[in-house]
Design a protein around this motif. Structure first.
Motif, PDB file in Angstrom:
ATOM      1  N   ALA A 195       0.832  -1.211   0.000  1.00 38.79           N
ATOM      2  CA  ALA A 195       0.000   0.000   0.000  1.00 38.79           C
ATOM      3  C   ALA A 195       0.861   1.252   0.000  1.00 38.79           C
ATOM      4  O   ALA A 195       0.551   2.235  -0.683  1.00 38.79           O
ATOM      5  CB  ALA A 195      -0.924  -0.001   1.211  1.00 38.79           C
ATOM      6  N   ILE A 198       2.084   1.602  -3.609  1.00 35.98           N
ATOM      7  CA  ILE A 198       1.090   1.748  -4.670  1.00 35.98           C
ATOM      8  C   ILE A 198       0.245   3.010  -4.527  1.00 35.98           C
ATOM      9  O   ILE A 198      -0.018   3.725  -5.501  1.00 35.98           O
ATOM     10  CB  ILE A 198       0.170   0.510  -4.726  1.00 35.98           C
ATOM     11  CG1 ILE A 198       0.983  -0.742  -5.046  1.00 35.98           C
ATOM     12  CG2 ILE A 198      -0.945   0.709  -5.732  1.00 35.98           C
ATOM     13  CD1 ILE A 198       1.675  -0.689  -6.395  1.00 35.98           C
ATOM     14  N   ILE A 199      -0.199   3.324  -3.302  1.00 33.35           N
ATOM     15  CA  ILE A 199      -1.176   4.416  -3.141  1.00 33.35           C
ATOM     16  C   ILE A 199      -0.584   5.786  -3.479  1.00 33.35           C
ATOM     17  O   ILE A 199      -1.184   6.539  -4.262  1.00 33.35           O
ATOM     18  CB  ILE A 199      -1.795   4.400  -1.732  1.00 33.35           C
ATOM     19  CG1 ILE A 199      -2.541   3.082  -1.502  1.00 33.35           C
ATOM     20  CG2 ILE A 199      -2.761   5.570  -1.562  1.00 33.35           C
ATOM     21  CD1 ILE A 199      -3.132   2.932  -0.109  1.00 33.35           C
ATOM     22  N   SER A 202      -0.175   5.966  -7.193  1.00 37.75           N
ATOM     23  CA  SER A 202      -1.472   6.097  -7.868  1.00 37.75           C
ATOM     24  C   SER A 202      -1.997   7.524  -7.775  1.00 37.75           C
ATOM     25  O   SER A 202      -2.590   8.043  -8.732  1.00 37.75           O
ATOM     26  CB  SER A 202      -2.488   5.135  -7.245  1.00 37.75           C
ATOM     27  OG  SER A 202      -2.081   3.791  -7.384  1.00 37.75           O
ATOM     28  N   ALA A 203      -1.766   8.163  -6.625  1.00 36.21           N
ATOM     29  CA  ALA A 203      -2.180   9.561  -6.476  1.00 36.21           C
ATOM     30  C   ALA A 203      -1.377  10.461  -7.406  1.00 36.21           C
ATOM     31  O   ALA A 203      -1.933  11.365  -8.058  1.00 36.21           O
ATOM     32  CB  ALA A 203      -1.997  10.004  -5.027  1.00 36.21           C
ATOM     33  N   SER A 225       2.267  11.584   3.454  1.00 39.52           N
ATOM     34  CA  SER A 225       1.480  10.546   4.119  1.00 39.52           C
ATOM     35  C   SER A 225       2.133  10.107   5.419  1.00 39.52           C
ATOM     36  O   SER A 225       1.445   9.838   6.418  1.00 39.52           O
ATOM     37  CB  SER A 225       1.308   9.341   3.186  1.00 39.52           C
ATOM     38  OG  SER A 225       0.645   9.710   1.992  1.00 39.52           O
ATOM     39  N   VAL A 245      -0.991   4.578   5.998  1.00 42.36           N
ATOM     40  CA  VAL A 245      -1.682   4.085   4.806  1.00 42.36           C
ATOM     41  C   VAL A 245      -3.031   4.786   4.634  1.00 42.36           C
ATOM     42  O   VAL A 245      -3.423   5.140   3.515  1.00 42.36           O
ATOM     43  CB  VAL A 245      -1.856   2.555   4.876  1.00 42.36           C
ATOM     44  CG1 VAL A 245      -2.684   2.053   3.709  1.00 42.36           C
ATOM     45  CG2 VAL A 245      -0.500   1.865   4.883  1.00 42.36           C
ATOM     46  N   ALA A 248      -2.377   8.127   3.220  1.00 38.99           N
ATOM     47  CA  ALA A 248      -2.072   7.996   1.792  1.00 38.99           C
ATOM     48  C   ALA A 248      -3.346   7.807   0.979  1.00 38.99           C
ATOM     49  O   ALA A 248      -3.486   8.364  -0.123  1.00 38.99           O
ATOM     50  CB  ALA A 248      -1.113   6.823   1.566  1.00 38.99           C
ATOM     51  N   ALA A 249      -4.293   7.038   1.518  1.00 38.67           N
ATOM     52  CA  ALA A 249      -5.566   6.823   0.819  1.00 38.67           C
ATOM     53  C   ALA A 249      -6.348   8.129   0.701  1.00 38.67           C
ATOM     54  O   ALA A 249      -6.964   8.399  -0.342  1.00 38.67           O
ATOM     55  CB  ALA A 249      -6.392   5.769   1.552  1.00 38.67           C
ATOM     56  N   PHE A 252      -4.838  10.107  -1.993  1.00 37.87           N
ATOM     57  CA  PHE A 252      -5.254   9.571  -3.301  1.00 37.87           C
ATOM     58  C   PHE A 252      -6.650  10.075  -3.676  1.00 37.87           C
ATOM     59  O   PHE A 252      -6.881  10.503  -4.809  1.00 37.87           O
ATOM     60  CB  PHE A 252      -5.237   8.048  -3.269  1.00 37.87           C
ATOM     61  CG  PHE A 252      -5.864   7.414  -4.479  1.00 37.87           C
ATOM     62  CD1 PHE A 252      -5.213   7.437  -5.704  1.00 37.87           C
ATOM     63  CD2 PHE A 252      -7.116   6.824  -4.403  1.00 37.87           C
ATOM     64  CE1 PHE A 252      -5.793   6.863  -6.836  1.00 37.87           C
ATOM     65  CE2 PHE A 252      -7.707   6.258  -5.515  1.00 37.87           C
ATOM     66  CZ  PHE A 252      -7.040   6.278  -6.734  1.00 37.87           C
TER      67      PHE A 252
END
Length: 266
Positions: A195, A198-199, A202-203, A225, A245, A248-249, A252
């Protein structure tokens, strides 16, 4: 003068985010998220073997993670089953075996929750040294092969024709992932390593206009994050790894909303 535990935690998290930005971007471009998740699950098995062999935790864990990464890469090249199926089977099998070894092998005492969900607030100054070494290795290596990676991502067959050592670059990426995962395991835990890679990437993908911009922005968002997650951990007494995490979400979601808003205004 010794650093206080919050400063060490922030430096450690920022150090991992620095390497995770470009590496996470590459994982997205090359659709290696499932491979990364499988490798993350196998790190607990690597930890058990490192402790069983009585090797320094980072040296042993890194060596065994590299071995596991190479084995996973070889298994994923078979053609009898879909790669996603094979990686899913290996992910949960290695995690299950790691959990069993952590509880039944004599002489091994592991705080499973700390390794499953991370314990970034317990980072020592020695850990900071290892994170700095990993950053140096990862960033220098990625800088050397960056144009090859971008070329392979655009068109792998054309890259081969142009003389790009595709197979060598693929194995270098596998080894780099193993090294970063081995060190990040202690910070955000087995279940959350992927996570963190990736997160933020992805953002960054939502707003970046070039591969280089995406890699740099992913590192910056990862660092943000880390700061946000550790702040939430201190304010609300949350576990630090999951808090990072979650932050970070949120970053995103905000990046997606900002992209939609810009498109709507146009």
């Amino acid at each position: 003068m010794s650093l206080d535990f919050m400063t060490r935690a922030i430096l450690a998290g920022a150090g991992i985010a620095l390497a995770a930005g470009p590496l996470g971007s590459i994982i997205l471009w090359r659709r290696m998220a499932n491979f990364g998740d499988t490798l993350a699950h196998s790190t607990l098995l690597g930890l058990c073997f490192a402790l069983l062999l009585n090797i320094h935790i980072y040296i042993g864990l890194t060596a065994i993670c590299i071995l596991m990464a190479c084995l996973l890469a070889l298994f994923s090249r078979q053609h009898q089953l879909a790669n996603d199926t094979v990686l899913c089977i290996l992910a949960y099998t290695t995690l299950a075996v790691g959990l069993i070894l952590a509880t039944v092998l004599p002489g091994i005492r592991i705080d499973l929750l700390a390794y499953l969900y991370g314990d970034i607030l317990a980072v020592s100054e020695a850990d900071l040294f290892w994170i700095g070494a990993v950053d140096l290795i990862a960033l220098v290596t990625l800088a050397r092969i960056w144009r090859y990676v971008v070329s392979m991502t655009v068109h792998e067959d054309l890259a081969k024709v142009e003389g790009v050592p595709v197979v060598l670059v693929q194995w270098i990426l596998v080894v780099l992932m193993a090294i970063v995962f081995a060190v990040a395991m202690k910070l955000v835990g087995v279940l959350l390593i992927t996570a963190l890679l990736i997160i933020p990437a992805s953002a960054a993908r939502q707003v970046a206009k070039s591969p280089g911009q995406m890699a740099i922005l992913a590192s910056i968002l990862g660092i943000i994050s880390v700061f946000g997650g550790i702040h939430l951990s201190g304010q609300w007494d949350w576990p630090a790894g999951p808090a990072i995490v979650v932050t970070a979400a949120v970053v995103f979601v905000l990046s997606v909303l900002s992209t939609w808003l810009i498109k709507f205004q146009r």
